[in-house]
Design an enzyme around this catalytic site. Structure first.
Site, PDB file in Angstrom:
ATOM      1  CG  ASN A  34     -11.626  51.840  33.028  1.00  0.00           C
ATOM      2  OD1 ASN A  34     -10.688  51.059  32.897  1.00  0.00           O
ATOM      3  ND2 ASN A  34     -12.840  51.572  32.590  1.00  0.00           N
ATOM      4  CG  ASP A  92     -12.853  56.180  31.513  1.00  0.00           C
ATOM      5  OD1 ASP A  92     -13.573  56.188  32.529  1.00  0.00           O
ATOM      6  OD2 ASP A  92     -12.796  55.205  30.727  1.00  0.00           O
ATOM      7  CG  HIS A 138      -5.173  51.800  38.001  1.00  0.00           C
ATOM      8  ND1 HIS A 138      -5.265  50.920  36.945  1.00  0.00           N
ATOM      9  CD2 HIS A 138      -4.727  51.070  39.064  1.00  0.00           C
ATOM     10  CE1 HIS A 138      -4.881  49.708  37.353  1.00  0.00           C
ATOM     11  NE2 HIS A 138      -4.566  49.780  38.624  1.00  0.00           N
ATOM     12  CB  CYS A 196       0.851  69.752  50.540  1.00  0.00           C
ATOM     13  SG  CYS A 196      -0.246  70.376  49.254  1.00  0.00           S
ATOM     14  CB  CYS A 239       2.929  73.520  49.397  1.00  0.00           C
ATOM     15  SG  CYS A 239       3.001  72.213  48.171  1.00  0.00           S
TER      16      CYS A 239
HETATM   17  P1  OAD Z   1      -6.848  45.776  29.002  1.00  0.00           P
HETATM   18  O1  OAD Z   1      -6.684  46.594  27.774  1.00  0.00           O
HETATM   19  O2  OAD Z   1      -5.705  44.970  29.480  1.00  0.00           O
HETATM   20  O3  OAD Z   1      -8.039  44.751  28.753  1.00  0.00           O
HETATM   21  C1  OAD Z   1      -9.243  45.182  28.200  1.00  0.00           C
HETATM   22  C2  OAD Z   1     -10.181  44.008  28.187  1.00  0.00           C
HETATM   23  O4  OAD Z   1     -11.441  44.469  27.750  1.00  0.00           O
HETATM   24  C3  OAD Z   1      -9.755  42.863  27.254  1.00  0.00           C
HETATM   25  O5  OAD Z   1      -9.805  41.645  27.962  1.00  0.00           O
HETATM   26  C4  OAD Z   1     -10.795  42.928  26.145  1.00  0.00           C
HETATM   27  O6  OAD Z   1     -11.089  41.637  25.630  1.00  0.00           O
HETATM   28  C5  OAD Z   1     -11.981  43.503  26.868  1.00  0.00           C
HETATM   29  N1  OAD Z   1     -12.958  44.222  26.036  1.00  0.00           N
HETATM   30  C6  OAD Z   1     -12.765  44.873  24.861  1.00  0.00           C
HETATM   31  N2  OAD Z   1     -13.908  45.416  24.432  1.00  0.00           N
HETATM   32  C7  OAD Z   1     -14.861  45.109  25.357  1.00  0.00           C
HETATM   33  C8  OAD Z   1     -16.253  45.395  25.482  1.00  0.00           C
HETATM   34  N3  OAD Z   1     -16.921  46.118  24.568  1.00  0.00           N
HETATM   35  N4  OAD Z   1     -16.900  44.908  26.566  1.00  0.00           N
HETATM   36  C9  OAD Z   1     -16.259  44.188  27.503  1.00  0.00           C
HETATM   37  N5  OAD Z   1     -14.951  43.887  27.429  1.00  0.00           N
HETATM   38  C10 OAD Z   1     -14.254  44.348  26.382  1.00  0.00           C
HETATM   39  O7  OAD Z   1      -7.409  46.746  30.123  1.00  0.00           O
HETATM   40  P2  OAD Z   1      -7.368  46.575  31.703  1.00  0.00           P
HETATM   41  O8  OAD Z   1      -7.521  45.157  32.092  1.00  0.00           O
HETATM   42  O9  OAD Z   1      -8.321  47.555  32.247  1.00  0.00           O
HETATM   43  O10 OAD Z   1      -3.128  50.556  34.327  1.00  0.00           O
HETATM   44  O11 OAD Z   1      -5.903  47.052  32.026  1.00  0.00           O
HETATM   45  C11 OAD Z   1      -5.511  47.132  33.354  1.00  0.00           C
HETATM   46  C12 OAD Z   1      -4.507  48.223  33.521  1.00  0.00           C
HETATM   47  O12 OAD Z   1      -3.447  48.059  32.574  1.00  0.00           O
HETATM   48  C13 OAD Z   1      -5.001  49.619  33.217  1.00  0.00           C
HETATM   49  O13 OAD Z   1      -5.774  50.179  34.262  1.00  0.00           O
HETATM   50  C14 OAD Z   1      -3.730  50.372  33.022  1.00  0.00           C
HETATM   51  C15 OAD Z   1      -2.946  49.372  32.202  1.00  0.00           C
HETATM   52  O14 OAD Z   1      -1.612  49.343  32.454  1.00  0.00           O
HETATM   53  C16 OAD Z   1      -2.462  51.705  34.582  1.00  0.00           C
HETATM   54  O15 OAD Z   1      -2.371  52.601  33.787  1.00  0.00           O
HETATM   55  C17 OAD Z   1      -1.881  51.768  35.953  1.00  0.00           C
END
Ligand code: OAD
Length: 250
Positions: A111, A113, A128, A139, A160
């Site tokens: 994340n 955030d 990320h 730089c 820079c």
């Molecule tokens: P995803 O949106 O792919 O997955 C979110 C996951 O959180 C899902 O499997 C949901 O089921 C789960 N979820 C939802 N609510 C939840 C809760 N309250 N408690 C626990 N789990 C919950 O997000 P990421 O796997 O983080 O990259 O995505 C990976 C990357 O894809 C991100 O960092 C971003 C994106 O492209 C970049 O921006 C480089």
């Protein structure tokens, strides 16, 4: 919240943690869902802005083509994140780290955030990047946005004079080498690996739980839905991280 099966699974995780020296946690968008930050997949409402999909806006190509637009997009997202506060899941991770209960505790997040740090986690590895920072591609200077002089977009590097960009990893870019190498090392050396709120589809972050598992770690998933990782997990807890993490570490 949790049924009797859930309670049994939580107890298995608590038992594994009792003898753990090193704990490794990988988080994804799901841990911030209960704070109001939209997830990317899994029914969280994938972000689309001005008719453009996330993958196009957040791409290396867009930085070259239209850096001011990339800043507008990230300022828009920062506006959403800025209204969000850490939830009990973030806080449980920060508290257990601060308690010093484990010899080694590594928190790795996908994340951007900043909510883990806001909750009090020490040096989370932000694979990320961080939406609250700008980086100079020329730089390498990294500044918090509130240290950037003026509201100009793109900000100008004070060292820079190059145009700065958001300090986030975009599609088509590599992760910061130090961050991913440290994460891989820690994953390979942990006793318990918790995978929280990630669909585990985006690499190289998604490979970290497999590294831990191959090194004989006890692998735990916390997610309301099944993921690609579920088949290799020792325990999969179907629930929200804000409910489950305080039970695991409490
Ligand atoms: P995803 O949106 O792919 O997955 C979110 C996951 O959180 C899902 O499997 C949901 O089921 C789960 N979820 C939802 N609510 C939840 C809760 N309250 N408690 C626990 N789990 C919950 O997000 P990421 O796997 O983080 O990259 O995505 C990976 C990357 O894809 C991100 O960092 C971003 C994106 O492209 C970049 O921006 C480089």
């Amino acid at each position: 919240m949790t049924d009797s099966v859930g309670q049994n699974e939580i107890e298995r995780v608590r038992t594994a943690l009792r003898s753990a020296r090193s704990v490794f946690v990988l988080t994804g968008a799901g841990i911030s869902a209960e704070s109001g930050v939209p997830t990317f997949r899994g029914g969280g409402g994938a972000p689309v802005w001005r008719g453009m999909p996330f993958e196009e806006l957040s791409s290396a190509e867009m930085v070259v083509r239209d850096l001011p637009l990339v800043w507008e997009w990230f300022d828009y997202r920062l506006g959403i994140v800025g209204d969000c506060a850490p939830n009990p899941g973030h806080l449980a991770l920060a508290e257990i780290q601060q308690s010093g209960r484990f010899e080694e505790f590594t928190l790795v997040t996908q994340n951007i955030d900043g909510l883990h740090a806001q909750a009090g986690s020490t040096e989370p590895i932000e694979l990320h990047g961080n939406i609250q920072q700008a980086r100079c591609p020329s730089c390498g200077l990294i500044l918090k946005l509130d240290q950037v002089a003026g509201d100009d977009r793109p900000p100008v590097c004070p060292d820079c004079a190059a145009r700065m960009r958001p300090n986030v990893v975009l599609f088509g870019e590599n992760l910061p080498v130090d961050a991913i190498m440290t994460a891989q090392d820690r994953a390979a050396g942990c006793d318990v690996c918790l995978v929280v709120g990630t669909s585990a589809l985006v690499y190289p972050a998604a490979a970290l739980p497999g590294i831990a598992k191959n090194a004989d770690a006890f692998l735990v998933e916390i997610n309301p839905e099944q993921t690609a990782l579920t088949p290799i997990c020792d325990v999969s807890i179907r629930g929200k991280s804000g409910d489950i993490l305080p039970l695991i570490f409490g």
